[in-house]
Motif scaffolding. Structure first.
Motif, PDB file in Angstrom:
ATOM      1  N   PHE A  14     -10.678 -41.842   7.194  1.00  0.00           N
ATOM      2  CA  PHE A  14     -11.657 -40.798   6.962  1.00  0.00           C
ATOM      3  C   PHE A  14     -13.028 -41.437   6.778  1.00  0.00           C
ATOM      4  N   SER A  15     -13.997 -40.957   7.532  1.00  0.00           N
ATOM      5  CA  SER A  15     -15.360 -41.425   7.346  1.00  0.00           C
ATOM      6  C   SER A  15     -16.004 -40.617   6.226  1.00  0.00           C
ATOM      7  N   THR A  16     -17.161 -41.096   5.785  1.00  0.00           N
ATOM      8  CA  THR A  16     -17.888 -40.366   4.740  1.00  0.00           C
ATOM      9  C   THR A  16     -18.234 -38.963   5.221  1.00  0.00           C
ATOM     10  N   ARG A  17     -18.641 -38.849   6.475  1.00  0.00           N
ATOM     11  CA  ARG A  17     -18.978 -37.535   7.025  1.00  0.00           C
ATOM     12  C   ARG A  17     -17.762 -36.602   7.015  1.00  0.00           C
ATOM     13  N   GLN A  18     -16.604 -37.120   7.406  1.00  0.00           N
ATOM     14  CA  GLN A  18     -15.395 -36.303   7.399  1.00  0.00           C
ATOM     15  C   GLN A  18     -15.051 -35.834   5.992  1.00  0.00           C
ATOM     16  N   LEU A  19     -15.159 -36.733   5.026  1.00  0.00           N
ATOM     17  CA  LEU A  19     -14.855 -36.362   3.649  1.00  0.00           C
ATOM     18  C   LEU A  19     -15.806 -35.288   3.141  1.00  0.00           C
ATOM     19  N   VAL A  20     -17.090 -35.435   3.467  1.00  0.00           N
ATOM     20  CA  VAL A  20     -18.087 -34.472   2.999  1.00  0.00           C
ATOM     21  C   VAL A  20     -17.854 -33.106   3.629  1.00  0.00           C
ATOM     22  N   PHE A  21     -17.669 -33.086   4.941  1.00  0.00           N
ATOM     23  CA  PHE A  21     -17.472 -31.799   5.616  1.00  0.00           C
ATOM     24  C   PHE A  21     -16.146 -31.154   5.219  1.00  0.00           C
ATOM     25  N   SER A  22     -15.124 -31.962   5.043  1.00  0.00           N
ATOM     26  CA  SER A  22     -13.834 -31.411   4.617  1.00  0.00           C
ATOM     27  C   SER A  22     -13.927 -30.829   3.209  1.00  0.00           C
ATOM     28  N   ALA A  23     -14.623 -31.537   2.324  1.00  0.00           N
ATOM     29  CA  ALA A  23     -14.795 -31.043   0.957  1.00  0.00           C
ATOM     30  C   ALA A  23     -15.594 -29.746   0.949  1.00  0.00           C
ATOM     31  N   MET A  24     -16.632 -29.664   1.786  1.00  0.00           N
ATOM     32  CA  MET A  24     -17.438 -28.445   1.865  1.00  0.00           C
ATOM     33  C   MET A  24     -16.601 -27.274   2.376  1.00  0.00           C
ATOM     34  N   ALA A  25     -15.791 -27.542   3.394  1.00  0.00           N
ATOM     35  CA  ALA A  25     -14.960 -26.479   3.958  1.00  0.00           C
ATOM     36  C   ALA A  25     -13.931 -25.994   2.943  1.00  0.00           C
ATOM     37  N   MET A  26     -13.326 -26.923   2.197  1.00  0.00           N
ATOM     38  CA  MET A  26     -12.360 -26.532   1.170  1.00  0.00           C
ATOM     39  C   MET A  26     -13.025 -25.720   0.070  1.00  0.00           C
ATOM     40  N   ALA A  27     -14.234 -26.120  -0.316  1.00  0.00           N
ATOM     41  CA  ALA A  27     -14.956 -25.376  -1.353  1.00  0.00           C
ATOM     42  C   ALA A  27     -15.267 -23.962  -0.883  1.00  0.00           C
ATOM     43  N   LEU A  28     -15.714 -23.822   0.359  1.00  0.00           N
ATOM     44  CA  LEU A  28     -15.998 -22.490   0.904  1.00  0.00           C
ATOM     45  C   LEU A  28     -14.731 -21.658   1.011  1.00  0.00           C
ATOM     46  N   ALA A  29     -13.614 -22.311   1.369  1.00  0.00           N
ATOM     47  CA  ALA A  29     -12.344 -21.595   1.444  1.00  0.00           C
ATOM     48  C   ALA A  29     -11.927 -21.081   0.076  1.00  0.00           C
ATOM     49  N   MET A  30     -12.100 -21.895  -0.958  1.00  0.00           N
ATOM     50  CA  MET A  30     -11.747 -21.465  -2.310  1.00  0.00           C
ATOM     51  C   MET A  30     -12.624 -20.300  -2.761  1.00  0.00           C
ATOM     52  N   SER A  42     -11.352 -16.703   4.588  1.00  0.00           N
ATOM     53  CA  SER A  42     -11.067 -17.961   3.890  1.00  0.00           C
ATOM     54  C   SER A  42     -10.201 -18.913   4.710  1.00  0.00           C
ATOM     55  N   MET A  43      -9.242 -18.395   5.474  1.00  0.00           N
ATOM     56  CA  MET A  43      -8.373 -19.279   6.259  1.00  0.00           C
ATOM     57  C   MET A  43      -9.145 -20.032   7.332  1.00  0.00           C
ATOM     58  N   LEU A  44     -10.225 -19.422   7.817  1.00  0.00           N
ATOM     59  CA  LEU A  44     -11.021 -20.051   8.866  1.00  0.00           C
ATOM     60  C   LEU A  44     -11.570 -21.397   8.422  1.00  0.00           C
ATOM     61  N   PHE A  45     -12.039 -21.481   7.184  1.00  0.00           N
ATOM     62  CA  PHE A  45     -12.680 -22.722   6.719  1.00  0.00           C
ATOM     63  C   PHE A  45     -11.691 -23.887   6.681  1.00  0.00           C
ATOM     64  N   ILE A  46     -10.430 -23.607   6.359  1.00  0.00           N
ATOM     65  CA  ILE A  46      -9.421 -24.670   6.391  1.00  0.00           C
ATOM     66  C   ILE A  46      -9.065 -25.025   7.830  1.00  0.00           C
ATOM     67  N   CYS A  47      -8.975 -24.034   8.692  1.00  0.00           N
ATOM     68  CA  CYS A  47      -8.671 -24.301  10.102  1.00  0.00           C
ATOM     69  C   CYS A  47      -9.784 -25.085  10.784  1.00  0.00           C
ATOM     70  N   LEU A  48     -10.999 -24.933  10.305  1.00  0.00           N
ATOM     71  CA  LEU A  48     -12.113 -25.686  10.884  1.00  0.00           C
ATOM     72  C   LEU A  48     -11.897 -27.186  10.782  1.00  0.00           C
ATOM     73  N   ILE A  49     -11.285 -27.640   9.712  1.00  0.00           N
ATOM     74  CA  ILE A  49     -11.106 -29.080   9.505  1.00  0.00           C
ATOM     75  C   ILE A  49     -10.209 -29.659  10.587  1.00  0.00           C
ATOM     76  N   GLY A  50      -9.108 -28.974  10.896  1.00  0.00           N
ATOM     77  CA  GLY A  50      -8.250 -29.417  11.986  1.00  0.00           C
ATOM     78  C   GLY A  50      -8.968 -29.371  13.323  1.00  0.00           C
ATOM     79  N   TYR A  51      -9.771 -28.347  13.530  1.00  0.00           N
ATOM     80  CA  TYR A  51     -10.538 -28.195  14.773  1.00  0.00           C
ATOM     81  C   TYR A  51     -11.550 -29.319  14.926  1.00  0.00           C
ATOM     82  N   TRP A  52     -12.144 -29.735  13.819  1.00  0.00           N
ATOM     83  CA  TRP A  52     -13.119 -30.822  13.884  1.00  0.00           C
ATOM     84  C   TRP A  52     -12.468 -32.183  14.056  1.00  0.00           C
TER      85      TRP A  52
END
Length: 230
Positions: free
Chosen positions: A50-66, A86-96
């Motif tokens: 995981f790169s720093t960018r991946q961690l940041v974007f994944s954390a943001m998506a999880m926060a928005l999902a919550m 809410s499900m979309l934000f988690i699915c975005l991570i796999g898409y990215w």
């Protein structure tokens, strides 16, 4: 030993379990251990780190999902609701970032849902409703490189969650089917399909709007490559 992690609460209908402080702590420890193990396995299998960018974007998506999971457009009487995408934000991570990152993050999100809003009647039910069902949203990563991959991946993730919620409804909550003159499998199909299908339909309509579609493409470029790169 069970009472150390969760205490039973019985009403006229059923017995559920409320997590104790030790129970919440154990879940957080398990989630962290899972993340470390997954990273170790990924390294052993030569998966990309995981790169720093991946961690940041994944954390943001999880926060928005919550956050959006708590904005309920419609709430079902026996649990489950239509949320604000809410499900979309988690699915975005796999898409990215693909299936590995998508499944890993979706399972972690399942733990977060369990910690924030637990409804437990047994250990198998807890695993199916939270870890497996929310974890299935990571299936979106199967279509990360496909044309219209976000819509395909989102539908794959929702169908994966639907499969596990169907199993849970049939096995653990099938006793309520008689109230509607249905068999347990039909009851679970209809009940869980109602709220998951409604949210999926709303989300797909939104994703098909040209401005949203363009914005999602730009967001993936930013999430994967960074600003100013293609």
């Amino acid at each position: 030993m069970l009472n150390f992690f969760a205490t039973p609460v019985t009403d006229e209908w059923e017995t559920t379990y409320q997590l104790t402080g030790a129970g919440y702590t154990a879940l957080v420890v398990i989630m962290l251990a899972f993340l470390l193990l997954a990273c170790f396995i990924g390294s052993s299998l030569k998966k990309p780190r995981f790169s720093t960018r991946q961690l940041v974007f994944s954390a943001m998506a999880m926060a928005l999902a919550m956050i959006t999971s708590n904005i309920k457009l419609f709430h079902m009487p026996m649990g489950g609701s239509v949320t604000l995408l809410s499900m979309l934000f988690i699915c975005l991570i796999g898409y990215w970032y693909g299936s590995y990152a998508g499944l890993l993050t979706a399972i972690a999100y399942g733990f977060l849902q369990l910690v924030s809003n637990p409804y437990i009647i047994s250990l198998p039910q807890m695993l199916v409703d939270y870890i497996f069902a929310f974890g299935a949203l990571g299936l979106s990563g199967l279509f990360a490189q496909s044309k219209d991959g976000l819509i395909k991946g989102y539908l794959a993730g929702v169908l994966g969650r639907y499969f596990f919620t169907f199993l849970s409804g049939m096995i653990f909550f099938g006793m309520y089917a008689a109230d509607y003159n249905m068999s347990a499998p039909i009851y679970s199909l209809v009940y869980n399909g109602a709220y998951l299908g409604a949210e999926a339909a709303i989300t797909v309509i939104v994703l098909c709007l040209p401005p949203v579609k363009k914005a999602m493409g730009s967001l993936k470029t930013l999430a994967v490559h960074g600003e100013g790169q293609g």
